[in-house]
Design a protein around this motif. Structure first.
Motif, PDB file in Angstrom:
ATOM      1  N   ILE A 120     -12.842 -20.557 -20.841  1.00 54.95           N
ATOM      2  CA  ILE A 120     -12.293 -19.053 -20.947  1.00 54.95           C
ATOM      3  C   ILE A 120     -12.836 -18.207 -19.950  1.00 54.95           C
ATOM      4  CG2 ILE A 120     -12.027 -19.055 -23.518  1.00 54.95           C
ATOM      5  CD1 ILE A 120     -14.693 -17.779 -23.859  1.00 54.95           C
ATOM      6  N   THR A 121     -12.551 -17.158 -19.465  1.00 54.63           N
ATOM      7  CA  THR A 121     -12.740 -15.981 -18.685  1.00 54.63           C
ATOM      8  C   THR A 121     -13.053 -14.977 -19.539  1.00 54.63           C
ATOM      9  OG1 THR A 121     -11.784 -16.978 -16.690  1.00 54.63           O
ATOM     10  CG2 THR A 121     -12.735 -14.562 -16.591  1.00 54.63           C
ATOM     11  N   PHE A 122     -14.302 -14.415 -19.933  1.00 53.07           N
ATOM     12  CA  PHE A 122     -14.817 -13.571 -20.909  1.00 53.07           C
ATOM     13  C   PHE A 122     -15.039 -12.394 -20.392  1.00 53.07           C
ATOM     14  CE2 PHE A 122     -17.643 -12.123 -24.315  1.00 53.07           C
ATOM     15  CZ  PHE A 122     -16.738 -11.868 -25.267  1.00 53.07           C
ATOM     16  N   CYS A 123     -14.347 -11.295 -20.518  1.00 58.60           N
ATOM     17  CA  CYS A 123     -14.567  -9.684 -19.892  1.00 58.60           C
ATOM     18  C   CYS A 123     -15.174  -8.831 -21.207  1.00 58.60           C
ATOM     19  CB  CYS A 123     -13.270  -9.259 -19.129  1.00 58.60           C
ATOM     20  SG  CYS A 123     -12.613 -10.417 -18.015  1.00 58.60           S
ATOM     21  N   GLN A 124     -16.071  -8.212 -20.530  1.00 57.33           N
ATOM     22  CA  GLN A 124     -16.875  -7.027 -21.546  1.00 57.33           C
ATOM     23  C   GLN A 124     -16.998  -5.954 -20.670  1.00 57.33           C
ATOM     24  OE1 GLN A 124     -19.941  -8.894 -24.124  1.00 57.33           O
ATOM     25  NE2 GLN A 124     -20.039 -10.078 -22.451  1.00 57.33           N
ATOM     26  N   THR A 125     -16.506  -4.813 -21.424  1.00 62.76           N
ATOM     27  CA  THR A 125     -16.415  -3.370 -20.627  1.00 62.76           C
ATOM     28  C   THR A 125     -17.199  -2.411 -21.347  1.00 62.76           C
ATOM     29  OG1 THR A 125     -14.388  -3.956 -19.444  1.00 62.76           O
ATOM     30  CG2 THR A 125     -15.001  -1.492 -19.557  1.00 62.76           C
ATOM     31  N   TRP A 126     -18.074  -1.704 -20.986  1.00 65.52           N
ATOM     32  CA  TRP A 126     -18.784  -0.587 -21.698  1.00 65.52           C
ATOM     33  C   TRP A 126     -19.131   0.596 -20.701  1.00 65.52           C
ATOM     34  CZ3 TRP A 126     -20.882  -5.038 -19.901  1.00 65.52           C
ATOM     35  CH2 TRP A 126     -21.815  -5.069 -19.140  1.00 65.52           C
ATOM     36  N   TYR A 127     -19.816   1.638 -21.111  1.00 63.29           N
ATOM     37  CA  TYR A 127     -20.065   2.865 -20.114  1.00 63.29           C
ATOM     38  C   TYR A 127     -21.334   3.113 -20.392  1.00 63.29           C
ATOM     39  CZ  TYR A 127     -15.038   4.446 -19.607  1.00 63.29           C
ATOM     40  OH  TYR A 127     -13.764   4.343 -19.190  1.00 63.29           O
ATOM     41  N   ASP A 128     -21.867   3.021 -19.139  1.00 66.99           N
ATOM     42  CA  ASP A 128     -23.386   3.390 -19.064  1.00 66.99           C
ATOM     43  C   ASP A 128     -23.829   4.627 -18.172  1.00 66.99           C
ATOM     44  OD1 ASP A 128     -26.199   3.382 -18.645  1.00 66.99           O
ATOM     45  OD2 ASP A 128     -26.322   1.304 -18.518  1.00 66.99           O
ATOM     46  N   GLU A 129     -24.027   5.713 -18.831  1.00 72.22           N
ATOM     47  CA  GLU A 129     -24.139   7.191 -18.161  1.00 72.22           C
ATOM     48  C   GLU A 129     -25.366   7.006 -16.897  1.00 72.22           C
ATOM     49  OE1 GLU A 129     -24.794   9.857 -20.978  1.00 72.22           O
ATOM     50  OE2 GLU A 129     -22.757   9.870 -21.981  1.00 72.22           O
ATOM     51  N   ARG A 130     -26.097   6.080 -17.139  1.00 69.75           N
ATOM     52  CA  ARG A 130     -27.194   6.045 -15.938  1.00 69.75           C
ATOM     53  C   ARG A 130     -26.608   5.484 -14.782  1.00 69.75           C
ATOM     54  NH1 ARG A 130     -30.951   2.433 -19.668  1.00 69.75           N
ATOM     55  NH2 ARG A 130     -28.952   1.354 -19.783  1.00 69.75           N
ATOM     56  N   LEU A 131     -25.426   4.795 -14.812  1.00 72.21           N
ATOM     57  CA  LEU A 131     -25.119   4.159 -13.477  1.00 72.21           C
ATOM     58  C   LEU A 131     -24.059   5.237 -12.688  1.00 72.21           C
ATOM     59  CD1 LEU A 131     -24.664   0.642 -14.832  1.00 72.21           C
ATOM     60  CD2 LEU A 131     -26.589   1.587 -13.472  1.00 72.21           C
ATOM     61  N   ARG A 132     -23.893   6.484 -13.333  1.00 75.64           N
ATOM     62  CA  ARG A 132     -22.833   7.021 -12.493  1.00 75.64           C
ATOM     63  C   ARG A 132     -23.349   7.564 -11.397  1.00 75.64           C
ATOM     64  NH1 ARG A 132     -21.167  11.541 -17.143  1.00 75.64           N
ATOM     65  NH2 ARG A 132     -20.106  10.045 -18.537  1.00 75.64           N
ATOM     66  N   TYR A 133     -22.360   7.834 -10.093  1.00 80.00           N
ATOM     67  CA  TYR A 133     -23.003   8.223  -8.825  1.00 80.00           C
ATOM     68  C   TYR A 133     -21.763   9.053  -8.263  1.00 80.00           C
ATOM     69  CZ  TYR A 133     -19.831   4.442  -7.353  1.00 80.00           C
ATOM     70  OH  TYR A 133     -18.655   3.659  -7.280  1.00 80.00           O
ATOM     71  N   ASN A 134     -22.284   9.826  -7.140  1.00 85.23           N
ATOM     72  CA  ASN A 134     -21.319  10.566  -6.408  1.00 85.23           C
ATOM     73  C   ASN A 134     -21.149  10.043  -4.937  1.00 85.23           C
ATOM     74  OD1 ASN A 134     -20.979  12.597  -8.402  1.00 85.23           O
ATOM     75  ND2 ASN A 134     -23.003  13.478  -7.796  1.00 85.23           N
ATOM     76  N   GLY A 135     -19.865   9.810  -4.540  1.00 86.69           N
ATOM     77  CA  GLY A 135     -19.583   9.282  -3.327  1.00 86.69           C
ATOM     78  C   GLY A 135     -17.980   8.660  -3.202  1.00 86.69           C
ATOM     79  N   SER A 136     -17.982   8.551  -2.016  1.00 89.75           N
ATOM     80  CA  SER A 136     -16.412   7.944  -1.751  1.00 89.75           C
ATOM     81  C   SER A 136     -16.213   6.687  -1.961  1.00 89.75           C
ATOM     82  CB  SER A 136     -16.452   8.009  -0.013  1.00 89.75           C
ATOM     83  OG  SER A 136     -17.217   7.110   0.523  1.00 89.75           O
ATOM     84  N   PHE A 137     -17.030   5.977  -2.643  1.00 95.83           N
ATOM     85  CA  PHE A 137     -16.656   4.662  -3.230  1.00 95.83           C
ATOM     86  C   PHE A 137     -16.319   4.818  -4.685  1.00 95.83           C
ATOM     87  CE2 PHE A 137     -20.127   4.146  -0.122  1.00 95.83           C
ATOM     88  CZ  PHE A 137     -19.496   3.341   0.898  1.00 95.83           C
ATOM     89  N   GLU A 138     -15.192   4.236  -4.924  1.00 95.54           N
ATOM     90  CA  GLU A 138     -14.672   4.114  -6.244  1.00 95.54           C
ATOM     91  C   GLU A 138     -15.585   3.176  -7.432  1.00 95.54           C
ATOM     92  OE1 GLU A 138     -12.595   5.775  -7.733  1.00 95.54           O
ATOM     93  OE2 GLU A 138     -12.170   6.993  -5.700  1.00 95.54           O
ATOM     94  N   SER A 139     -15.960   1.761  -6.555  1.00 98.49           N
ATOM     95  CA  SER A 139     -16.727   1.128  -7.686  1.00 98.49           C
ATOM     96  C   SER A 139     -17.329   0.052  -6.476  1.00 98.49           C
ATOM     97  CB  SER A 139     -15.539   0.140  -8.279  1.00 98.49           C
ATOM     98  OG  SER A 139     -14.945  -0.559  -7.419  1.00 98.49           O
ATOM     99  N   PHE A 140     -18.445  -0.608  -7.186  1.00 97.60           N
ATOM    100  CA  PHE A 140     -19.489  -1.550  -6.425  1.00 97.60           C
ATOM    101  C   PHE A 140     -19.153  -2.923  -7.337  1.00 97.60           C
ATOM    102  CE2 PHE A 140     -21.552   2.222  -5.286  1.00 97.60           C
ATOM    103  CZ  PHE A 140     -21.853   2.240  -4.108  1.00 97.60           C
ATOM    104  N   VAL A 141     -18.656  -3.911  -6.398  1.00 98.82           N
ATOM    105  CA  VAL A 141     -18.519  -5.206  -6.969  1.00 98.82           C
ATOM    106  C   VAL A 141     -20.115  -6.074  -6.749  1.00 98.82           C
ATOM    107  CG1 VAL A 141     -17.231  -7.661  -7.047  1.00 98.82           C
ATOM    108  CG2 VAL A 141     -16.126  -5.080  -6.773  1.00 98.82           C
ATOM    109  N   LEU A 142     -20.734  -6.757  -7.770  1.00 96.96           N
ATOM    110  CA  LEU A 142     -21.980  -7.092  -7.709  1.00 96.96           C
ATOM    111  C   LEU A 142     -21.515  -8.605  -7.927  1.00 96.96           C
ATOM    112  CD1 LEU A 142     -24.356  -4.645  -8.951  1.00 96.96           C
ATOM    113  CD2 LEU A 142     -23.333  -4.953  -6.634  1.00 96.96           C
ATOM    114  N   ASN A 143     -22.445  -9.668  -7.459  1.00 98.60           N
ATOM    115  CA  ASN A 143     -22.232 -11.167  -7.867  1.00 98.60           C
ATOM    116  C   ASN A 143     -23.140 -11.243  -8.795  1.00 98.60           C
ATOM    117  OD1 ASN A 143     -24.625 -11.295  -6.404  1.00 98.60           O
ATOM    118  ND2 ASN A 143     -24.012 -12.508  -4.806  1.00 98.60           N
ATOM    119  N   GLY A 144     -23.289 -12.622  -9.346  1.00 95.90           N
ATOM    120  CA  GLY A 144     -24.105 -13.094 -10.565  1.00 95.90           C
ATOM    121  C   GLY A 144     -25.726 -12.950 -10.163  1.00 95.90           C
TER     122      GLY A 144
END
Length: 493
Positions: A120-144
């Motif tokens: 399987i490919t297991f996906c989990q989504t949640w909100y963390d207010e501590r990770l909010r930022y302002n900028g022109s980037f919509e998202s950051f993709v980080l590896n393992g």
């Protein structure tokens, strides 16, 4: 004279600059003169390339690196402000984790170990207010490698026996951080999960193999799981390994279980499968049915051929025993009888009864009908005739009878008196032929010929010498009705 020389030098100084500037201005005012030339001008191209190379140096070092310093600054700032040891919203509200699952490969299902394998490919989504930022980037993709710096739900699979995380060529994990604080964590894994199989209807059985997961340490008051509109992607185009099963669908339930450490929310997926019948039919049902019908061949063999009939019966019984053992070879050791076990047991009973039929026939015909005449009357060269007493004495002995005992080659080897039906002429005087029991005396005829006897009138009797004829009809008809009833019950349950 001096004045003339100065005037001449002045005129030359005026004429010479005008001639040197004339061709340069013309070349600038007439660029179409080079349109007929194929390819760029080397000098012009060199000047243009030089101008492009000098532009970034004039604009500053930040334009040379692009937006990389900005992204690095934003990422470092949000990671420094986030404590990965504490869940988001601690002490205020429970963390809601939305789950989405994609099935890459399902199977094989091990019947002996009662488990199945799923990728399987297991996906989990949640909100963390501590990770909010302002900028022109919509998202950051980080590896393992960056996963350890973020807070991740401690989800575990409750019925898993073995779990493998894929790490080739890099750990198959991904984290996507959105500017509004939304975090998506994806991981690929292969799980060997337990599946309790109810084999009572085997091989017409269907199963629901569960995949259950929950939080390991956060109770329901701190972490809540939910489906995103129950979105489950199943890629059936991949090489699924359900060799003996067909996938029929998937269902899900959500429940809360109580443990000594708290009440936990448990999410369970059920993968429904049904068994393919073809393999079991050719491996068990067809051989057992054919072996049972082969045992009936002995009914068409003469009863005098004891070796042939005995060997055929014993071979059929041993074959059914082997088939019963083979059907349990790759089978869990359950304490109940399955549908296949019941079918093989009935086939074994039919084969055993076919062997016992010859034993009964041989015992009755060669032991119970043994003649009681004296040896003198049984000599092959002597023909004895018992004559009736005088007519006067016949009235004194009403039970007397006339019987001719002969020993000839026309009897087909069947021993016994030639007139057994006339053993008693009195309606109530039924003698016991060959020492039969009382039941056999009433309903069973154990002599070669039963026609014309007084004792059998108005009674249903069994002719022992015709036992093979009865078996040729009774065994196939009984086996046919058993199969009809068996398949109606098994296929409709």
């Amino acid at each position: 004279m001096l004045t003339k020389v100065l005037l001449i030098l002045l005129g030359l100084s005026i004429i010479l600059p005008s001639r040197s500037e004339g061709p340069h201005v013309e070349s600038e005012n007439r660029p179409s003169a080079y349109d007929d030339v194929y390819g760029p001008q080397p000098q012009a191209a060199e000047e243009k390339l030089l101008s492009e190379e000098t532009k970034p140096t004039l604009s500053g070092p930040h334009s040379t690196l692009g937006k990389l310093p900005t992204a690095t600054h934003i990422l470092n700032s949000i990671l420094n402000n986030c404590d990965h040891k504490l869940r988001p919203g601690i002490g205020e509200k429970p963390t809601v984790v939305t789950v989405e699952l994609s099935v890459n490969t399902l199977g094989p299902i091990s019947i002996l170990d009662m488990e199945y394998t799923i990728d399987i490919t297991f996906c989990q989504t949640w909100y963390d207010e501590r990770l909010r930022y302002n900028g022109s980037f919509e998202s950051f993709v980080l590896n393992g490698n960056m996963v350890s710096q973020l807070w991740i739900p401690d989800t575990f699979f409750r019925n898993s026996k073995r779990t493998q995380e894929h790490v080739i060529t890099m750990p198959n994990q991904m984290v996507r951080i959105h500017k509004d604080g939304k975090v998506l964590y994806t991981i690929r894994m292969t799980i060997d999960a337990g599946c309790l199989l109810h084999m009572l209807k085997f091989p017409m059985d269907s199963h629901s193999c569960p995949l259950s997961f929950s939080s390991f340490s956060y109770p329901e008051s701190e972490m809540i799981y939910k489906w995103e509109d129950f979105k489950l992607e199943i890629n059936e185009k991949n090489s699924w390994k359900l060799f003996q099963f067909d996938f029929t669908g998937v269902t899900n339930i959500t429940e809360t279980i109580s443990t000594p450490t708290g009440d936990f929310m448990v999410m369970t997926l059920f993968f429904n499968v049904s068994r393919r019948f073809g393999f079991i039919a050719f491996q068990n049902y067809v051989p057992s049915s054919v072996t049972t019908m082969l045992s009936w061949v002995s009914f068409w063999i003469k009863k005098d051929s004891a070796p042939a009939r005995t060997s055929l019966g014993i071979t059929s019984v041993l074959t059914m025993t082997t088939l019963g053992t083979f059907s349990r070879k790759n089978f869990p050791r359950v304490s109940y009888i399955t549908a296949l076990d019941f079918y093989i047991a009935i086939c074994f009973v039919f084969c055993f009864c076919a062997l016992m039929e010859f034993a009964v026939l041989n015992f009755l015909t060669y032991n119970w009908t043994k003649p009681r005449a004296s040896p003198k009357l049984r000599h092959p060269d002597i023909r004895a005739r018992a004559l009736m007493p005088p007519r006067a004495s016949a009235h004194q002995h009403p039970d007397a009878f006339v019987c001719q005992i002969e020993d000839s080659d026309e009897s087909d080897g069947e021993e016994g008196p030639s007139c057994p039906a006339q053993q008693s002429l009195s309606p109530g005087g039924i003698q016991n032929p060959g020492g039969c029991c009382k039941w056999c005396k009433k309903y069973v005829c154990v002599v070669p010929r039963c026609e014309g006897s007084i004792w059998q009138q108005g009674r249903l009797f069994i002719h022992i010498y015709r036992l093979d004829n009865y078996s040729r009809v009774v065994f196939p008809v009984t086996f046919f009705f058993f199969n009809v009833l068996y398949w109606l019950v098994c296929l409709n349950l």
